[in-house]
Every structure is written in structure tokens, then in C-alpha cells.
Design a protein around this motif. Sequence first.
Motif, short mmCIF file in Angstrom:
data_model
loop_
_atom_site.label_atom_id
_atom_site.label_comp_id
_atom_site.label_asym_id
_atom_site.label_seq_id
_atom_site.Cartn_x
_atom_site.Cartn_y
_atom_site.Cartn_z
N GLU A 227 0.82 -1.21 0.00
CA GLU A 227 0.00 0.00 0.00
C GLU A 227 0.86 1.26 0.00
O GLU A 227 0.44 2.32 -0.51
N LEU A 230 1.64 2.06 -3.57
CA LEU A 230 0.52 2.70 -4.24
C LEU A 230 0.43 4.18 -3.85
O LEU A 230 0.10 5.03 -4.69
N GLU A 234 0.72 7.48 -6.40
CA GLU A 234 -0.16 8.64 -6.43
C GLU A 234 0.64 9.94 -6.41
O GLU A 234 0.25 10.94 -7.03
N SER A 257 -7.66 -6.07 -1.69
CA SER A 257 -7.69 -4.63 -1.42
C SER A 257 -6.64 -3.90 -2.26
O SER A 257 -6.89 -2.80 -2.78
N ARG A 260 -7.90 -3.77 -5.94
CA ARG A 260 -8.92 -2.74 -6.14
C ARG A 260 -8.30 -1.35 -6.20
O ARG A 260 -8.65 -0.53 -7.03
N LYS A 261 -7.39 -1.08 -5.28
CA LYS A 261 -6.75 0.24 -5.24
C LYS A 261 -5.91 0.47 -6.49
O LYS A 261 -5.95 1.57 -7.08
N SER A 262 -5.13 -0.53 -6.90
CA SER A 262 -4.25 -0.36 -8.07
C SER A 262 -5.06 -0.11 -9.34
O SER A 262 -4.60 0.59 -10.25
N THR A 264 -7.47 1.78 -9.67
CA THR A 264 -7.86 3.19 -9.76
C THR A 264 -6.69 4.10 -10.15
O THR A 264 -6.89 5.30 -10.34
#
Length: 382
Positions: A227, A230, A234, A257, A260-262, A264
Amino acid sequence: MNDSTKNIRENPHAPHICFVGLGNLPALMPEYGRFGFGGAELQQVLVAKALAKRGLKVSMVVADHGQPDQAGWDGVTTFKAYRPDAGIPVIRFIHPRWTGLWAALRRADADVYYVSCAGMLVWQVAMFARKFRRKTVFRVASDSDCDPHTLLVPIWRDRQLYRYGLRAVDIVLAQTHRQQDLLLRNYKRDSKIVAPMAEPAALRLPFHERTIDVLWVANFRPVKRVELLLALAERLPHLSFHVVGGCFGGASDYFESVRRKSATLPNVRLHGVVPHAKVAGFFERARVLVNTSETEGFPNTFLQAWSHGVPVVTFIDPGDVISREGIGRAVANLHEMHEAVAAFATDPALWDTIGACCCRYMEREHDPAAVADSYVSALEKL
């Protein structure tokens, strides 16, 4: 070739060493690569192959994935212990896991048994060796193996059995002076430092031919903290981030999780599990390797990166080698990681300088022949 290696090649009574790693088969035999493996498994396989080339008889105890017993690959004969999903919970601790393991160890009939990673397996192998008057080697896989407060072993029983096993093995091999100090301080256990084995790079592309700005390679579990990568992506939307790895153990929710985040983030590409034979292609195209782990030993990914002339940016600096050798940047927080990654990924002159340091370091410290000699020397002491 040194004298000890020459003696082993010419000695018909050279020792038979058996590597005990239930997750090793995917690293040894590419056709089983879909099951996935980690750095500890890869290290066992690299060392096993190197020792087989030196003339030692080498075998390996692995999980049963449907392969024939005593199947061989690159001079290594495998003995299967049990299927990972076999048995009834609680009871399977004894059968088939313990009984299957010892049956495979007996079929291997080795002089020396080699095991890695903290856990109950260290004790099981050490007890077998004592009962049948054989020798054991334990190799530290992570700094967490050296401290009871950071052990990545969730079950109390297994933590205690690991402690007993650590006392019972004949030789402990550490990767860094830090691990050596931690073992002595926390477990009153002496150890010998042996550098990890590395695979030489087949190709080193120049900066302008590399198409991956930032690479992250590991198994997905909370301790790896992907995370944070990620979050870094950003902050650096103009750089491309490639993420390689699959779900580890019971971390499926964590993996989902991250997935899903990656999804976006348009500058992040999640590749999932990649066969080991194809992972080198990612390092060939990468400009920077980022490691976000909470704890590590001496990651194989660092060695793979440096072999390809790739700087490493990480929160973990094994043995202070990154700071000492100038082969990347050890950082304290995400802001520092941001600055380091942005510099290495966009400055060709800086990248060339660091990349040259990486290659020189690997040639000097991790030459496969020299590392194999270190293992031969350690085995001779038995």
C-alpha cells in the motif's frame, strides 16, 4: 577452484546434503511455478544447484503437488512429503505432516539436512537428524527469524519448537552481521555469515531502453506493505509502476484490497504471479526497484536488481550495504522515498553512476562460485 572444492569433486565419499523446503518445488521445476514461491525457497534452490555442480550429492524434500517421487532437476533429486491440503485439522499436525516429512527425510537418507525460515520445521528436522545421527544446517531467511518479538510465526507452539530447533541444529548460517548479533543476543546462538546466492544477469539494458520506471516484486502479505508503493504512485503520476507478485497464504483479503486500489491508478500495472523464468525480464526493463517491507533478511530481489544495474530504494538496508556501497538509497519515510525514486528514474547520468556501482558490487561480493565455496567450507566443518 579452491582446494576444498577440488577435494569434494575427487572424493567419492563427499557428503550428501538434503534441502528441506516444502515450498521449493515451484522454484526448482518451472512446470510447477503456478504454485508460487518466495525468496527463501529460491535461495535453497540456487544453493542446491550450485552444490550439485560442485560434485556433491544433493536432494530435496518438497510438498506433494502430484509429481513422481524422486523426480530430478538440475542434479537435485526430490522426495515428496505430503500434499499441502491433506489431513484433518489438528490431527494433521501428526499425520500426514509429521509422519510424511520424516518418511521423506528417511528416503532421502542424507548426511546433512539443510532447512531455512523460522518455524516448527526447524525443530522437526533437527530432531530427525539427532535420532538418526545426521547433521543439520539452519539458514536465516529474515531478520525476523532472529528476534522472538518479530517472528513471523503466528502459533505459540511453533514459536517454541523453533526455539528448541535453533538450539539443536549443528550450524546456523546468517546473511548479515546484524542477524549474527541478533541471534547471539536473543537466542545465545553462534552463527557463520555466508552471502546469499545470486543469479547473474544475462542482459543489462541502458537507461533509455528501459520502459519500467519503478518495479516492486514480492509476495502479497501485510508485512510487505505494498500500500505504501501505491501511495508513492499517487505522488508520482508521471512515472510507471509495475507490481509483480501473488497472494501469500491467508492474505487473500489483503491482495484483493491492493488489486482494487491499483485499478484506480492509471500509472500502476499489477501483473500478479509471474513465472520465475520471466521475472528477469522485468528487472532488465526497470530503472528503480522499490522495497516497502517492514522487515527483511537479504532480499533476492535486491540481488536481482543489482545484477541488472538497477538501484534499490528501500526502508530496509541489510548490513548497511546500500549506504556503504552507494547502490541505491535507504530511506526513513515516504517523502524521502519519493525524492529518491524521482531522482533515479529520471536522471540518466545519476542512474548510470549508481548502476555501475551495483554491477561492481555484485561481481565482487556475490560471485556464484565464491558463494558456493563458502557453503562448501561451512559443510566441511560438520
